[in-house]
Design a protein around this motif. Structure first.
Motif, PDB file in Angstrom:
ATOM      1  N   LEU A 232       0.771  -1.122  -0.004  1.00 20.81           N
ATOM      2  CA  LEU A 232      -0.103  -0.053   0.125  1.00 20.81           C
ATOM      3  C   LEU A 232       0.951   1.257   0.134  1.00 20.81           C
ATOM      4  O   LEU A 232       1.814   1.237   0.890  1.00 20.81           O
ATOM      5  N   ILE A 233       0.390   2.224  -0.941  1.00 19.64           N
ATOM      6  CA  ILE A 233       1.205   3.554  -0.998  1.00 19.64           C
ATOM      7  C   ILE A 233       0.454   4.618  -0.706  1.00 19.64           C
ATOM      8  O   ILE A 233      -0.838   4.547  -1.130  1.00 19.64           O
ATOM      9  N   ALA A 234       0.882   5.844  -0.361  1.00 18.07           N
ATOM     10  CA  ALA A 234       0.168   7.076  -0.334  1.00 18.07           C
ATOM     11  C   ALA A 234       0.843   7.811  -1.024  1.00 18.07           C
ATOM     12  O   ALA A 234       2.163   8.091  -0.857  1.00 18.07           O
ATOM     13  N   ASP A 235       0.539   8.298  -2.242  1.00 19.09           N
ATOM     14  CA  ASP A 235       1.327   8.829  -3.236  1.00 19.09           C
ATOM     15  C   ASP A 235       0.687  10.477  -3.423  1.00 19.09           C
ATOM     16  O   ASP A 235      -0.359  10.432  -4.065  1.00 19.09           O
ATOM     17  N   MET A 236       1.708  11.087  -3.075  1.00 15.61           N
ATOM     18  CA  MET A 236       1.543  12.718  -3.550  1.00 15.61           C
ATOM     19  C   MET A 236       2.197  13.093  -4.677  1.00 15.61           C
ATOM     20  O   MET A 236       3.596  13.256  -4.415  1.00 15.61           O
ATOM     21  N   TYR A 237       1.502  13.174  -5.835  1.00 13.20           N
ATOM     22  CA  TYR A 237       2.413  13.692  -7.032  1.00 13.20           C
ATOM     23  C   TYR A 237       1.524  14.297  -7.989  1.00 13.20           C
ATOM     24  O   TYR A 237       0.191  14.248  -8.019  1.00 13.20           O
ATOM     25  N   LEU A 238       2.215  14.954  -9.173  1.00 14.09           N
ATOM     26  CA  LEU A 238       1.595  15.436 -10.258  1.00 14.09           C
ATOM     27  C   LEU A 238       0.524  14.433 -10.911  1.00 14.09           C
ATOM     28  O   LEU A 238       0.847  13.199 -10.886  1.00 14.09           O
TER      29      LEU A 238
ATOM     30  N   ILE B  37      -2.852  11.355  -2.863  1.00 14.32           N
ATOM     31  CA  ILE B  37      -2.936  12.244  -1.999  1.00 14.32           C
ATOM     32  C   ILE B  37      -2.598  13.764  -2.873  1.00 14.32           C
ATOM     33  O   ILE B  37      -1.812  13.744  -3.184  1.00 14.32           O
ATOM     34  N   SER B  38      -3.776  14.390  -2.620  1.00 20.49           N
ATOM     35  CA  SER B  38      -3.417  15.972  -3.646  1.00 20.49           C
ATOM     36  C   SER B  38      -2.489  17.001  -2.795  1.00 20.49           C
ATOM     37  O   SER B  38      -2.462  16.782  -1.870  1.00 20.49           O
ATOM     38  N   GLY B  39      -1.788  17.441  -3.706  1.00 24.80           N
ATOM     39  CA  GLY B  39      -0.837  18.179  -3.400  1.00 24.80           C
ATOM     40  C   GLY B  39      -0.984  19.694  -3.454  1.00 24.80           C
ATOM     41  O   GLY B  39      -0.250  20.540  -3.947  1.00 24.80           O
ATOM     42  N   LEU B  40      -2.307  20.059  -2.898  1.00 26.11           N
ATOM     43  CA  LEU B  40      -2.671  21.266  -3.203  1.00 26.11           C
ATOM     44  C   LEU B  40      -1.606  22.579  -2.846  1.00 26.11           C
ATOM     45  O   LEU B  40      -1.083  22.324  -1.784  1.00 26.11           O
ATOM     46  N   ASN B  41      -1.624  23.335  -3.568  1.00 30.75           N
ATOM     47  CA  ASN B  41      -0.601  24.727  -3.401  1.00 30.75           C
ATOM     48  C   ASN B  41      -1.089  25.788  -4.192  1.00 30.75           C
ATOM     49  O   ASN B  41      -1.780  25.662  -4.885  1.00 30.75           O
ATOM     50  N   LYS B  42      -0.375  26.819  -4.008  1.00 35.06           N
ATOM     51  CA  LYS B  42      -1.024  28.143  -4.468  1.00 35.06           C
ATOM     52  C   LYS B  42      -0.330  28.218  -5.965  1.00 35.06           C
ATOM     53  O   LYS B  42      -1.001  29.223  -6.624  1.00 35.06           O
ATOM     54  N   PHE B  43       0.692  27.327  -6.427  1.00 35.14           N
ATOM     55  CA  PHE B  43       1.007  27.395  -7.908  1.00 35.14           C
ATOM     56  C   PHE B  43       0.366  26.250  -8.766  1.00 35.14           C
ATOM     57  O   PHE B  43       0.638  26.382  -9.973  1.00 35.14           O
ATOM     58  N   GLY B  44      -0.170  25.406  -8.048  1.00 33.95           N
ATOM     59  CA  GLY B  44      -0.654  24.093  -8.823  1.00 33.95           C
ATOM     60  C   GLY B  44      -2.284  24.332  -9.248  1.00 33.95           C
ATOM     61  O   GLY B  44      -3.060  25.317  -8.877  1.00 33.95           O
ATOM     62  N   PRO B  45      -2.680  23.118  -9.397  1.00 32.60           N
ATOM     63  CA  PRO B  45      -4.094  22.862  -9.507  1.00 32.60           C
ATOM     64  C   PRO B  45      -5.017  23.590  -8.734  1.00 32.60           C
ATOM     65  O   PRO B  45      -4.708  23.438  -7.555  1.00 32.60           O
ATOM     66  N   THR B  46      -6.211  24.134  -8.965  1.00 34.30           N
ATOM     67  CA  THR B  46      -7.163  24.771  -8.091  1.00 34.30           C
ATOM     68  C   THR B  46      -7.750  23.774  -6.938  1.00 34.30           C
ATOM     69  O   THR B  46      -7.997  22.443  -7.124  1.00 34.30           O
ATOM     70  N   LEU B  47      -8.693  24.595  -6.073  1.00 37.70           N
ATOM     71  CA  LEU B  47      -9.383  23.518  -4.995  1.00 37.70           C
ATOM     72  C   LEU B  47     -10.515  22.914  -5.882  1.00 37.70           C
ATOM     73  O   LEU B  47     -10.928  21.667  -5.615  1.00 37.70           O
TER      74      LEU B  47
ATOM     75  N   ARG C 123     -11.201  15.778  -8.524  1.00 40.05           N
ATOM     76  CA  ARG C 123     -10.540  14.572  -8.455  1.00 40.05           C
ATOM     77  C   ARG C 123     -11.055  13.596  -7.373  1.00 40.05           C
ATOM     78  O   ARG C 123     -11.156  12.386  -7.403  1.00 40.05           O
ATOM     79  N   PHE C 124     -11.410  14.334  -6.059  1.00 36.59           N
ATOM     80  CA  PHE C 124     -11.823  13.512  -5.168  1.00 36.59           C
ATOM     81  C   PHE C 124     -13.112  12.689  -5.400  1.00 36.59           C
ATOM     82  O   PHE C 124     -13.267  11.556  -5.076  1.00 36.59           O
ATOM     83  N   ILE C 125     -14.032  13.439  -6.216  1.00 34.23           N
ATOM     84  CA  ILE C 125     -15.242  12.660  -6.547  1.00 34.23           C
ATOM     85  C   ILE C 125     -15.017  11.547  -7.715  1.00 34.23           C
ATOM     86  O   ILE C 125     -15.371  10.576  -7.414  1.00 34.23           O
TER      87      ILE C 125
ATOM     88  N   GLY D 297      -7.768   4.898  -4.336  1.00 37.52           N
ATOM     89  CA  GLY D 297      -8.463   5.933  -3.791  1.00 37.52           C
ATOM     90  C   GLY D 297      -8.042   7.235  -3.914  1.00 37.52           C
ATOM     91  O   GLY D 297      -6.717   7.374  -4.309  1.00 37.52           O
ATOM     92  N   PHE D 298      -8.625   8.291  -3.589  1.00 36.00           N
ATOM     93  CA  PHE D 298      -8.041   9.707  -3.551  1.00 36.00           C
ATOM     94  C   PHE D 298      -8.501  10.339  -2.214  1.00 36.00           C
ATOM     95  O   PHE D 298      -9.567  10.388  -1.707  1.00 36.00           O
ATOM     96  N   LYS D 299      -7.255  11.038  -1.567  1.00 33.36           N
ATOM     97  CA  LYS D 299      -7.596  11.668  -0.267  1.00 33.36           C
ATOM     98  C   LYS D 299      -7.237  13.123  -0.522  1.00 33.36           C
ATOM     99  O   LYS D 299      -6.411  13.468  -1.349  1.00 33.36           O
ATOM    100  N   MET D 300      -7.604  14.048   0.199  1.00 32.99           N
ATOM    101  CA  MET D 300      -7.525  15.366   0.174  1.00 32.99           C
ATOM    102  C   MET D 300      -6.158  15.802   0.914  1.00 32.99           C
ATOM    103  O   MET D 300      -5.834  15.465   2.046  1.00 32.99           O
TER     104      MET D 300
END
Ligand SMILES: [Zn+2]
Length: 423
Positions: A118-124, A143-153, A159-161, A171-174
């Motif tokens: 099992l991995i939890a992967d935060m990447y592009l 795992i989303s890597g939300l930040n002010k330079f990248g994809p929006t909320l 993606r979560f949905i 799966g996908f987690k925020m």
């Protein structure tokens, strides 16, 4: 597939590190039976003589950036900010979804060789990570890597949905990249979104001393306290690294049921510091393990993480009793699963998902067999991984990848890294 493992030693990790001898039966993707053996009319697709080798739950690498295999050995011996700003970000800016797909596949080969299930992967481009994992049979939480330079909320919500309904394996987690790559407005809006879905939050936090100091300069409080004030911890989650948390932070983590995912290999190589693991454990905070990405570690090897997490804790506390082997195994197998709400694969029990590894005990570094958990943590290595099974499917056995063309993956990845290295 129905598979019967017999003549096995079995370490269930269901509350103790007791090793039993007997059989383990897999039916489809679940564990159907663990015990001494009994009569059965079952038609087996495969019966495997374990030759007294060890079956145990797979390791959970619950913080990684798989696609960063593209940058292995490209940018080393630099501090975190130089490494990130000068070497990584410019290359990530030109990476395509397909690049991430192939580099993730390369990482999955490596996970299989080190017994990761099992991995939890935060990447592009989580969409292409999803496809790489689903195709190769790797269990993954994106795992989303939300930040002010990248994809929006809005992208994160979409993606979560969408990505949560595509595959049982993925799966996908925020998640947020880090406090220092988000501004206050974005953090507040992220909090509104996690409240809408009652979702846990995953984030890099308190990795370096500078990061924490700059957060104090900006907000007058630590990143952990800031997230608490903004309600970002209201539904649990994890912090990655947690090297520089103080007592007040730990109180918050405990109160909010936030686990700490320690990345001792990455913290060592980037000289970020030694996480206060003993203190976390004393306070009852759940600690899991991750490799972090293969550009800051540089390998995806859970045996190295297990040795480092205990070795560094012993050095930090100047106490050889600190973070004993049993505790380390619990972090690597059980806690990582719990940190992602994956109780379904946390240990070996009837009804749990068949995410199982076989450890080869018939190798010099595993002899004598006086204490198997200690052998695994203190003298074990990935050469001891004889089999990796995920979701009832054997994906790696006796040094061979099953059902995957590893040479094609190496070839594609070579083309990509040739293109990216001189940017
Ligand atoms: Zn990371």
């Amino acid at each position: 597939m129905n598979i019967r493992f017999y003549n096995a030693r079995i370490l269930q990790m269901n509350g103790s590190v007791e090793v039993i001898e007997g059989e383990l039966w897999v039916k489809d993707n679940k564990i159907a039976y663990i015990g001494a053996g009994k009569a059965s009319n079952e038609k087996w697709d495969k019966e495997i003589d374990c030759e007294k080798n060890l079956l145990m739950p797979g390791f959970k690498d619950v913080h990684t950036h798989s696609g960063m295999t593209a940058f292995r050995s490209l940018a080393d011996d630099l501090n975190l900010q130089e490494w990130l700003n000068d070497m990584i970000f410019p290359r990530e800016a030109v990476m395509s979804g397909e690049d991430v797909y192939w580099m993730t596949k390369l990482a999955i080969l490596e996970y299989l060789t080190t017994g990761v299930t099992l991995i939890a992967d935060m990447y592009l481009t989580p969409e292409t990570i999803h496809d790489a994992c689903a195709e190769m049979g790797m269990r993954c939480e994106l795992i989303s890597g939300l930040n002010k330079f990248g994809p929006t909320l809005e992208v994160m919500e979409n993606r979560f949905i969408e990505l949560n309904k595509k595959s049982d394996l993925v799966g996908f987690k925020m998640g947020l990249h880090a406090e220092y790559t988000c501004d206050r407005e974005l953090l507040e809006k992220a909090s509104e979104l996690i409240h809408k879905y009652k979702a846990p939050v995953y984030v890099h936090m308190s990795e370096t001393e500078t990061e924490v100091k700059e957060c104090f300069d900006r907000y007058g409080k630590s990143p952990v306290a800031l997230f608490d004030e903004l309600g970002l911890w209201d539904f649990g989650g994890s912090i990655y690294h947690g090297v520089w948390c103080d007592d007040a932070d730990m109180e918050i983590l405990k109160k909010r049921n936030i686990s700490v995912i320690s990345n001792p290999g990455s913290n060592t190589k980037l000289a970020s510091g030694i996480a206060p693991i003993s203190k976390y454990l004393e306070k009852g905070i759940i600690v899991g393990l991750g490799t972090d990405g293969p550009s800051s570690n540089n390998c995806l090897d859970m045996f190295r993480e297990m040795f480092l997490v205990t070795g560094l804790a012993k050095l930090k506390e100047r106490d050889p009793k600190a973070v004993a082997a049993d505790e380390v195994l619990k972090m690597a197998c059980v806690n990582g699963a719990l940190s992602l709400d994956h109780e379904d694969c946390s240990c070996l029990e009837e009804g749990k998902l068949a995410d199982i590894i076989m450890i080869d005990l018939r190798q010099p570094n595993m002899q004598p067999i006086l204490n198997i958990p200690k052998n695994i943590v203190y003298s074990g290595s990935k050469i001891n991984i004889k089999m990796t099974m995920i979701d009832g499917k054997i994906l790696y056995m006796n040094g061979e990848f099953i059902g995957v063309d590893a040479d094609e993956i190496y070839r594609k990845c070579e083309e990509i890294t040739e293109r990216l290295k001189d940017i």
